[in-house]
Design a protein around this motif. Structure first.
Motif, PDB file in Angstrom:
ATOM      1  N   GLY A   1       0.815  -1.217   0.000  1.00 13.25           N
ATOM      2  CA  GLY A   1       0.000   0.000   0.000  1.00 13.25           C
ATOM      3  C   GLY A   1       0.844   1.261   0.000  1.00 13.25           C
ATOM      4  N   LEU A   2       1.889   1.300   0.812  1.00  9.83           N
ATOM      5  CA  LEU A   2       2.735   2.493   0.887  1.00  9.83           C
ATOM      6  C   LEU A   2       3.537   2.692  -0.397  1.00  9.83           C
ATOM      7  CD1 LEU A   2       4.031   2.328   4.575  1.00  9.83           C
ATOM      8  CD2 LEU A   2       2.277   3.823   3.615  1.00  9.83           C
ATOM      9  N   MET A   3       3.975   1.580  -1.011  1.00  4.36           N
ATOM     10  CA  MET A   3       4.704   1.720  -2.273  1.00  4.36           C
ATOM     11  C   MET A   3       3.785   2.231  -3.377  1.00  4.36           C
ATOM     12  SD  MET A   3       7.430  -1.469  -2.363  1.00  4.36           S
ATOM     13  CE  MET A   3       6.226  -2.759  -2.002  1.00  4.36           C
TER      14      MET A   3
ATOM     15  N   ILE B   1       4.587  12.650  16.440  1.00  5.68           N
ATOM     16  CA  ILE B   1       3.777  11.425  16.579  1.00  5.68           C
ATOM     17  C   ILE B   1       4.633  10.189  16.322  1.00  5.68           C
ATOM     18  CG2 ILE B   1       1.870  10.118  15.579  1.00  5.68           C
ATOM     19  CD1 ILE B   1       0.461  12.788  15.071  1.00  5.68           C
ATOM     20  N   PHE B   2       5.476  10.248  15.261  1.00  3.89           N
ATOM     21  CA  PHE B   2       6.325   9.091  14.966  1.00  3.89           C
ATOM     22  C   PHE B   2       7.326   8.835  16.089  1.00  3.89           C
ATOM     23  CE2 PHE B   2      10.380   7.458  13.316  1.00  3.89           C
ATOM     24  CZ  PHE B   2       9.960   6.199  12.922  1.00  3.89           C
ATOM     25  N   ALA B   3       7.932   9.887  16.660  1.00  2.00           N
ATOM     26  CA  ALA B   3       8.881   9.714  17.760  1.00  2.00           C
ATOM     27  C   ALA B   3       8.212   9.060  18.958  1.00  2.00           C
ATOM     28  CB  ALA B   3       9.477  11.068  18.153  1.00  2.00           C
ATOM     29  N   THR B   4       6.950   9.440  19.217  1.00  2.00           N
ATOM     30  CA  THR B   4       6.206   8.812  20.320  1.00  2.00           C
ATOM     31  C   THR B   4       5.976   7.331  20.038  1.00  2.00           C
ATOM     32  OG1 THR B   4       5.106  10.919  20.730  1.00  2.00           O
ATOM     33  CG2 THR B   4       4.120   8.943  21.706  1.00  2.00           C
ATOM     34  N   GLU B   5       5.585   7.006  18.809  1.00  2.00           N
ATOM     35  CA  GLU B   5       5.384   5.605  18.436  1.00  2.00           C
ATOM     36  C   GLU B   5       6.692   4.817  18.524  1.00  2.00           C
ATOM     37  OE1 GLU B   5       3.858   6.134  14.562  1.00  2.00           O
ATOM     38  OE2 GLU B   5       1.757   6.242  15.193  1.00  2.00           O
ATOM     39  N   TYR B   6       7.797   5.441  18.141  1.00  2.00           N
ATOM     40  CA  TYR B   6       9.099   4.773  18.160  1.00  2.00           C
ATOM     41  C   TYR B   6       9.520   4.409  19.577  1.00  2.00           C
ATOM     42  CZ  TYR B   6      13.960   3.816  16.913  1.00  2.00           C
ATOM     43  OH  TYR B   6      15.168   3.206  16.723  1.00  2.00           O
ATOM     44  N   MET B   7       9.145   5.229  20.553  1.00  2.00           N
ATOM     45  CA  MET B   7       9.484   4.941  21.944  1.00  2.00           C
ATOM     46  C   MET B   7       8.569   3.897  22.558  1.00  2.00           C
ATOM     47  SD  MET B   7      10.599   8.628  23.552  1.00  2.00           S
ATOM     48  CE  MET B   7       9.103   9.459  23.042  1.00  2.00           C
ATOM     49  N   LEU B   8       7.338   3.812  22.061  1.00  2.00           N
ATOM     50  CA  LEU B   8       6.363   2.899  22.668  1.00  2.00           C
ATOM     51  C   LEU B   8       6.266   1.562  21.947  1.00  2.00           C
ATOM     52  CD1 LEU B   8       3.469   5.425  23.412  1.00  2.00           C
ATOM     53  CD2 LEU B   8       5.197   4.571  24.989  1.00  2.00           C
ATOM     54  N   TYR B   9       6.529   1.539  20.665  1.00  2.00           N
ATOM     55  CA  TYR B   9       6.354   0.322  19.873  1.00  2.00           C
ATOM     56  C   TYR B   9       7.678  -0.042  19.215  1.00  2.00           C
ATOM     57  CZ  TYR B   9       4.924  -2.676  15.996  1.00  2.00           C
ATOM     58  OH  TYR B   9       4.811  -3.706  15.095  1.00  2.00           O
TER      59      TYR B   9
ATOM     60  N   ASN C   1       7.583   4.448   9.912  1.00  2.00           N
ATOM     61  CA  ASN C   1       8.605   5.396   9.459  1.00  2.00           C
ATOM     62  C   ASN C   1       8.375   5.790   8.003  1.00  2.00           C
ATOM     63  OD1 ASN C   1      10.940   6.901   9.132  1.00  2.00           O
ATOM     64  ND2 ASN C   1      12.254   5.397  10.070  1.00  2.00           N
ATOM     65  N   ALA C   2       8.099   4.802   7.172  1.00  2.00           N
ATOM     66  CA  ALA C   2       7.816   5.086   5.758  1.00  2.00           C
ATOM     67  C   ALA C   2       6.564   5.943   5.608  1.00  2.00           C
ATOM     68  CB  ALA C   2       7.664   3.771   5.001  1.00  2.00           C
ATOM     69  N   LEU C   3       5.572   5.678   6.462  1.00  2.00           N
ATOM     70  CA  LEU C   3       4.342   6.473   6.429  1.00  2.00           C
ATOM     71  C   LEU C   3       4.626   7.934   6.800  1.00  2.00           C
ATOM     72  CD1 LEU C   3       1.257   6.431   6.066  1.00  2.00           C
ATOM     73  CD2 LEU C   3       1.075   5.893   8.509  1.00  2.00           C
ATOM     74  N   ALA C   4       5.493   8.133   7.802  1.00  2.00           N
ATOM     75  CA  ALA C   4       5.850   9.501   8.196  1.00  2.00           C
ATOM     76  C   ALA C   4       6.577  10.218   7.057  1.00  2.00           C
ATOM     77  CB  ALA C   4       6.727   9.459   9.447  1.00  2.00           C
ATOM     78  N   VAL C   5       7.452   9.510   6.344  1.00  2.00           N
ATOM     79  CA  VAL C   5       8.146  10.099   5.202  1.00  2.00           C
ATOM     80  C   VAL C   5       7.142  10.513   4.121  1.00  2.00           C
ATOM     81  CG1 VAL C   5       9.732   9.578   3.295  1.00  2.00           C
ATOM     82  CG2 VAL C   5      10.318   8.910   5.632  1.00  2.00           C
ATOM     83  N   LEU C   6       6.228   9.610   3.776  1.00  2.00           N
ATOM     84  CA  LEU C   6       5.225   9.937   2.755  1.00  2.00           C
ATOM     85  C   LEU C   6       4.334  11.099   3.179  1.00  2.00           C
ATOM     86  CD1 LEU C   6       4.074   6.424   1.440  1.00  2.00           C
ATOM     87  CD2 LEU C   6       5.278   8.212   0.174  1.00  2.00           C
ATOM     88  N   PHE C   7       3.965  11.117   4.442  1.00  2.00           N
ATOM     89  CA  PHE C   7       3.116  12.207   4.924  1.00  2.00           C
ATOM     90  C   PHE C   7       3.863  13.539   4.840  1.00  2.00           C
ATOM     91  CE2 PHE C   7       0.420  14.553   7.915  1.00  2.00           C
ATOM     92  CZ  PHE C   7      -0.833  14.118   7.519  1.00  2.00           C
ATOM     93  N   SER C   8       5.170  13.502   5.130  1.00  2.00           N
ATOM     94  CA  SER C   8       5.986  14.719   5.017  1.00  2.00           C
ATOM     95  C   SER C   8       6.041  15.221   3.580  1.00  2.00           C
ATOM     96  CB  SER C   8       7.408  14.450   5.509  1.00  2.00           C
ATOM     97  OG  SER C   8       7.407  14.008   6.854  1.00  2.00           O
ATOM     98  N   LEU C   9       6.019  14.322   2.618  1.00  2.00           N
ATOM     99  CA  LEU C   9       6.050  14.696   1.208  1.00  2.00           C
ATOM    100  C   LEU C   9       4.685  15.185   0.727  1.00  2.00           C
ATOM    101  CD1 LEU C   9       8.185  11.701  -0.154  1.00  2.00           C
ATOM    102  CD2 LEU C   9       8.982  13.961   0.533  1.00  2.00           C
TER     103      LEU C   9
END
Length: 753
Positions: A483-485, A688-696, A705-713
């Motif tokens: 889906g992300l690709m 939001i991604f940093a919070t997820e990275y610490m919890l999951y 991480n890929a989703l955060a990159v796409l959202f940034s774009l």
């Protein structure tokens, strides 16, 4: 040496005086071509007296020797024309029986220290009974190499041929008995035992052999005590109870064992397992003791009993009681066996019957070989000497019986998955500690240590082995990855469409105000940044880890630097141009926007090159967060990549500052507001991604991480470019020069007022 020779001359004088008369035969003496000496414990000094003599305690062994000699003499094949005789003494006291030994060593009633070896009155000696008695007898007889054939001395010391070259025995040594007892303990898994031994050579030797046998085994000696004439049995049993010992090994003479068992009955000692050595395991008095069944179970180590054919008939046909008290006989050649029936004599203490019988036959077979006896006769031209005797065979101990097995531990065995932690000096006493996650215990190799599993293995708490970890990563075939690709591909298509639209309307005010030719650079860098998304999936490699971060950090830096320049230009046009006209003219003359963008690109490229050259991202097996899994990921050296991230963050902050300065620009002239809104969403996305990275910490962290990159774009596509596309396509009236000039004039009047 002088004192020793004087002593021998004195003994010679005594012997000559005691044997000056001619003796009549008795049950203690029989003439023959060759004499065999016999030392037996008919009486016990220290027990109750009868007619001022020790009480008779054993007539069986004494009679067995007489029977064996008679049987040999009646044989037509063993010693056909040679007769055996015997000289037997009641060896009831070590200190009072030395005349017996000197009698054996004498020749015609005289001891000659200078005589040749082998000149003595007897060819060999059977006995004595105990190891302590043998210690006092054997060294003297070894001087003349007179063979000592023992039927009951079991001390391991006599196995040393250098000290006792003419000693042999027809009973297993203590070493064999201890071996049998050890096998019993191992068979029933008894590890916590007490050892009560006779306080004499026999018992002390047994204790030392037992200590050596259990060394470096799982068996522990919780308590040991020597049993003398008057031991404190109450204290002994109290100490055994205090140590919680259930298995008691009694390695002592029969008289000591009887006293111990009787005391256990009187003191109400119960639920014990008693292991008897072969000296008292077949004691017939014990089963008759009242209350014997209350003390527990008695296991005995014993030789197999052998019935000696003809012995009963020999006793029954003997003419009356033994001839005792013949005039001029020595004091230890008298007995009071009249009170014993023939049945009592034949069945008394059967353990040593066959060893006595074997001892006589061992000597007879040695004579048979020495005298070269053949069919019907022996060679009379050969004279046999004691030191030419030969050794014969030995018997072995057997386990007597099995029964319902009790437990005997200082500490109960640890449950599965627990390691032992020794408490105190005994290795059998320990506490149990469960092995933690990631460790295991192998009790066959080391029951005291929890070993760590390797990085590719895992184990839950209390494990006995390690399991392979499940290796996890997000493959290209994963639905989320697919889906992300696809979304990343759509981003490229969308940027291409925007580029085409902007190209057709390049000279319109909307395109020019959006950045003109800079828009194509931004859209191209957004497409190139999306390349990173494809490297977040699949099994990580060095190349994958590099391209997972490099395209996004490099090309997104160009995008942000473009928006920094664009924000600065907007603010400059509306706020700085009037106050600083020279700055605007310099900016326009030297194309300041492209200089800033180029410098930002070069700086970021150099930072990435330096960081990745020193320590590039590489595959990493994450094993910390999940015990049973290995999460495949990429390890980033923060020191090496932090400068490039900080540089990108600095550009974002500058962009936000410049765009925020233009928040009060005309309502419809909203490039600065769009950039500010995009940057706020960008910051929110990575928070939001940093919070997820610490919890999951699962495998789908790369998906996020890929989703955060796409959202940034997509932020800049949706909230910066698409609104302008909408105006171009659906609000052409706002895409005119007059409309934009009106907005600028209105804003200028507002500022001047």
């Amino acid at each position: 040496m002088k004192h020793f020779l004087l002593s021998l001359f004195f003994v010679e004088f005594l012997l000559r005086a005691s044997t000056a008369s001619t003796f009549s035969d008795s049950d203690f003496h029989q003439d023959g071509d060759y004499l065999i000496g016999g030392l037996f414990n008919l009486h016990a000094v220290g027990s109750s007296y009868h007619h001022h003599r020790p009480e008779a305690i054993n007539c069986s062994q004494f009679q067995l020797m007489r029977f064996s000699v008679e049987e040999v003499n009646n044989s037509s094949t063993l010693l056909p024309n040679v007769s055996l005789g015997y000289e037997i003494f009641d060896h009831c006291s070590q200190s009072h029986n030395f005349p017996d030994i000197f009698q054996f060593m004498s020749v015609n009633g005289m001891i000659r220290p200078w005589a040749k070896a082998g000149e003595s009155s007897v060819i060999a000696v059977v006995g004595p009974f105990t190891s302590s008695q043998t210690w006092s007898v054997a060294p003297l007889l070894m001087m003349d190499l007179i063979p000592v054939v023992s039927y009951a001395s079991t001390s391991s010391d006599f196995s040393e041929q250098s000290k006792f070259p003419a000693f042999l025995r027809t009973i297993p040594p203590n070493k064999d008995t201890i071996e049998a007892i050890f096998n019993v303990l191992q068979h029933f898994d008894w590890r916590w035992v007490a050892f009560l031994n006779g306080d004499n050579d026999f018992g002390i030797d047994g204790l030392e052999l037992f200590r050596k046998k259990i060394y470096e085994t799982d068996i522990c000696l919780a308590y040991s005590k020597g049993l003398g004439d008057n031991p404190d049995y109450k204290q002994i049993f109290n100490q055994i109870e205090a140590q919680n010992v259930h298995i008691i090994i009694v390695f002592a003479p029969k008289i000591y064992a009887e006293a111990l068992i009787n005391s256990a009955i009187q003191l109400n000692v119960t639920n014990k397992v008693w292991i008897a050595d072969d000296g008292w395991s077949l004691d017939k008095k014990l089963p008759k003791m009242k209350g014997i069944h209350n003390i527990g179970t008695i296991l005995g180590v014993s030789q197999p009993l052998v019935t000696i054919a003809g012995f009963n008939d020999f006793i029954l046909t003997s003419k009356g009681p033994p001839v005792c008290g013949v005039q001029h006989r020595l004091c230890n050649q008298v007995c009071n066996c009249r009170g014993f029936s023939a049945e009592q004599v034949s069945t008394e203490d059967p353990l040593f019957s066959f060893p006595v019988y074997s001892a006589v036959y061992a000597i007879a077979h040695a004579l048979h070989n020495t005298l070269q006896c053949g069919t019907g006769r022996c060679n009379n031209n050969i004279t046999a000497y004691p030191h030419k005797g030969e050794k014969d065979w030995r018997t072995h101990s057997l386990l007597s019986s099995l029964f319902q097995v009790p437990d005997s531990y200082c500490s109960p065995e640890c449950p599965v998955g627990y390691a032992k932690k020794q408490s105190g000096i005994h290795k059998c006493c320990f506490t149990c500690v469960i092995c933690q996650n990631g460790t295991y215990i192998n009790t066959t190799e080391d029951p005291y240590t929890c070993k760590a599993c390797s990085d590719t293995e895992w184990s839950p708490e209390g494990s006995t082995r390690c399991n392979l970890r499940l290796v996890e990563y997000v493959p290209f075939t994963d639905p989320a990855a697919l889906g992300l690709m696809v979304i990343s591909g759509l981003l490229v298509v969308l940027t291409l469409a925007v580029c085409v639209l902007f190209a057709f309307h390049y000279n319109t005010p909307v395109v020019r105000s959006a950045g003109g030719s800079m828009c194509f650079l931004i859209l191209g860098c957004l497409s190139l940044s999306s390349i990173s998304v494809f490297f977040y999936f699949g099994k990580p490699s060095v190349a994958f880890c590099i391209f997972r971060f490099l395209p996004f950090l490099l090309f997104y830096t160009v995008c942000v630097s473009c928006f920094v320049v664009r924000s600065f230009q907007i603010v400059c046009i509306f706020k700085i141009a009037a106050k600083f006209p020279k700055l605007q003219s310099w900016w326009m003359k030297y194309h300041g926007q492209w200089v800033v963008i180029s410098v930002a690109f070069v700086i970021q490229a150099l930072l990435l090159l330096i960081g990745y050259s020193s320590d590039p991202p590489k595959p990493h097996n994450e094993t910390f967060w999940y015990l049973d899994k290995i999460i495949l990921g990429c390890d980033i050296n923060l020191k090496a990549t932090s400068t490039s991230v900080i540089f990108l963050l600095t550009l974002c902050i500058l962009c936000f500052i410049f765009s925020y300065m233009g928040k009060d620009l005309p309502k419809n002239y909203n490039e600065a507001k769009s950039i500010t809104f995009c940057l706020m969403l960008l910051i929110l996305t990575w928070v939001i991604f940093a919070t997820e990275y610490m919890l999951y910490h699962g495998r789908h962290i790369v998906t996020l991480n890929a989703l955060a990159v796409l959202f940034s774009l997509y932020l800049f596509i949706f909230w910066y470019f698409l609104p302008k596309c909408y105006i171009i396509m659906f609000q052409p009236d706002k895409n005119t020069q007059q409309y934009f000039q009106g907005l600028i004039q209105s804003y200028t009047k507002t500022i001047s007022q």
